[in-house]
Design an enzyme around this catalytic site. Structure first.
Site, PDB file in Angstrom:
ATOM      1  N   ASP A  47       0.838  -1.206   0.000  1.00 31.66           N
ATOM      2  CA  ASP A  47       0.000   0.000   0.000  1.00 31.66           C
ATOM      3  C   ASP A  47       0.873   1.257   0.000  1.00 31.66           C
ATOM      4  O   ASP A  47       0.371   2.375  -0.073  1.00 31.66           O
ATOM      5  CB  ASP A  47      -1.014  -0.008   1.149  1.00 31.66           C
ATOM      6  N   SER A  48       2.205   1.054   0.023  1.00 33.47           N
ATOM      7  CA  SER A  48       3.149   2.169  -0.185  1.00 33.47           C
ATOM      8  C   SER A  48       2.897   2.812  -1.548  1.00 33.47           C
ATOM      9  O   SER A  48       3.375   3.909  -1.819  1.00 33.47           O
ATOM     10  CB  SER A  48       4.589   1.669  -0.105  1.00 33.47           C
ATOM     11  N   ASP A  86      -0.956  -6.424  -0.239  1.00 31.65           N
ATOM     12  CA  ASP A  86      -1.124  -5.741   1.046  1.00 31.65           C
ATOM     13  C   ASP A  86      -2.604  -5.484   1.312  1.00 31.65           C
ATOM     14  O   ASP A  86      -3.298  -4.937   0.452  1.00 31.65           O
ATOM     15  CB  ASP A  86      -0.406  -4.378   0.964  1.00 31.65           C
ATOM     16  N   LYS A 115      -0.677  -9.605   3.150  1.00 34.37           N
ATOM     17  CA  LYS A 115       0.103  -9.078   4.283  1.00 34.37           C
ATOM     18  C   LYS A 115      -0.778  -8.147   5.102  1.00 34.37           C
ATOM     19  O   LYS A 115      -1.552  -7.371   4.531  1.00 34.37           O
ATOM     20  CB  LYS A 115       1.342  -8.341   3.762  1.00 34.37           C
ATOM     21  N   GLU A 117      -0.686  -5.493   8.713  1.00 33.99           N
ATOM     22  CA  GLU A 117       0.082  -4.859   9.784  1.00 33.99           C
ATOM     23  C   GLU A 117      -0.573  -5.261  11.099  1.00 33.99           C
ATOM     24  O   GLU A 117      -1.768  -5.050  11.280  1.00 33.99           O
ATOM     25  CB  GLU A 117       0.087  -3.334   9.594  1.00 33.99           C
ATOM     26  N   GLU A 184       9.609  -4.090   9.913  1.00 34.51           N
ATOM     27  CA  GLU A 184       9.935  -2.751   9.393  1.00 34.51           C
ATOM     28  C   GLU A 184      10.369  -1.831  10.529  1.00 34.51           C
ATOM     29  O   GLU A 184       9.733  -1.776  11.588  1.00 34.51           O
ATOM     30  CB  GLU A 184       8.715  -2.135   8.680  1.00 34.51           C
TER      31      GLU A 184
END
Ligand code: KIV
Length: 266
Positions: A47-48, A86, A115, A117, A184
């Site tokens: 999502d970057s 993501d 993925k 978080e 990260e």
């Protein structure tokens, strides 16, 4: 099928732990995915993309539709890499939402894994996804989706309480079925302890050399994003300068009528 053309599977990724470093990079479209394919192991549709592609200063605005669109494109461009999609902010707040949205990635794209978080509170969600047959990478440490909540992008593992939480979270994610941990912005020695403690691979970004693999965002690696350079980024070319020179030549040739030539005309 020879080894070079073989599709990389979750088993290949897990088998590399302690033997061979895992090479990962982000991509958001078929063109870049096609260039990277075959050179590394993992392509993450992160999502970057909201930052490196969408011009925003955070990732929180990414939607399911956007992530699906980019994941499908990457899957079209890469036939060998293990592709991770993501889950965007707000798409896995409850077990039901997480299942519904993760299943969309599996049904509507060819993503190999998703993925999320995570903190300790997400262990049950990760377990529910894995029980459903969805491969999960758990992202711990600096979590960009928490940037507003935490007042910025904060490196983790500097204080004792954080160190314990990081280790407990990593272990809980492994126990819940995650196949890998993305670390990260974690102090190197803590990422090293996590890597040694787990039987699943760790992929680091700003987490030191001891992780089982490394990932960077492609526009950082190739010097297209130059507003600032985080300490953990290594640039392998000056992409922005190269393209600037090329676009200047293109504009010059149009203006002086040397493009198109007779060979480039019908
Ligand atoms: O969204 C992303 O690209 C990521 C990387 C920073 C690892 O999560």
């Amino acid at each position: 099928m020879n080894e070079a053309n073989k599709k990389i599977t979750i088993n290949d990724i897990k088998a590399k732990k302690g033997k061979e470093k895992i090479v990962a990079i982000t991509a958001y479209d078929a063109l870049m995915a096609g260039i990277f394919d075959g050179e590394g192991d993992i392509i993450l549709v992160g999502d970057s993309l909201k930052m490196s592609f969408g011009g925003e200063n955070e990732t929180l605005g990414a939607t399911m539709e956007e992530m699906l669109y980019h994941t499908k494109a990457v899957c079209k461009g890469a036939s060998k890499a293990f592709i991770i999609a993501d889950m965007p902010f707000g798409s896995y707040s409850t077990k039901e939402m997480a299942l519904k949205n993760a299943l969309r990635f599996y049904k509507e794209s060819k993503a190999d894994a998703i993925k999320l978080e995570v903190g300790l509170d997400k262990a049950e969600i990760v377990r529910a996804l894995c029980n459903e047959g969805i491969a999960v990478m758990a992202h711990i440490g600096l979590m960009p989706q928490y940037a507003r909540f935490e007042g910025g992008f904060k490196v983790k593992g500097k204080i004792d309480s954080q160190i314990k939480t990081l280790l407990d979270t990593a272990v809980a994610m492994q126990e819940s079925g995650a196949f890998g941990i993305l670390c990260e912005g974690i102090k190197s020695e803590i990422a090293e302890s996590i890597t040694q403690r787990l039987s699943i691979p760790t992929i680091g970004i700003g987490a030191g050399v001891a992780c089982d693999g490394q990932i960077l965002v492609w526009s950082d690696v190739f010097g297209f994003f130059d507003a600032f350079k985080p300490k953990f980024v290594r640039r392998y070319c000056d992409g922005k300068k190269l393209l600037k020179e090329a676009i200047k030549s293109y504009a010059r040739d149009i203006r002086n009528e040397s493009f198109p030539s007779s060979q480039e005309s019908y």
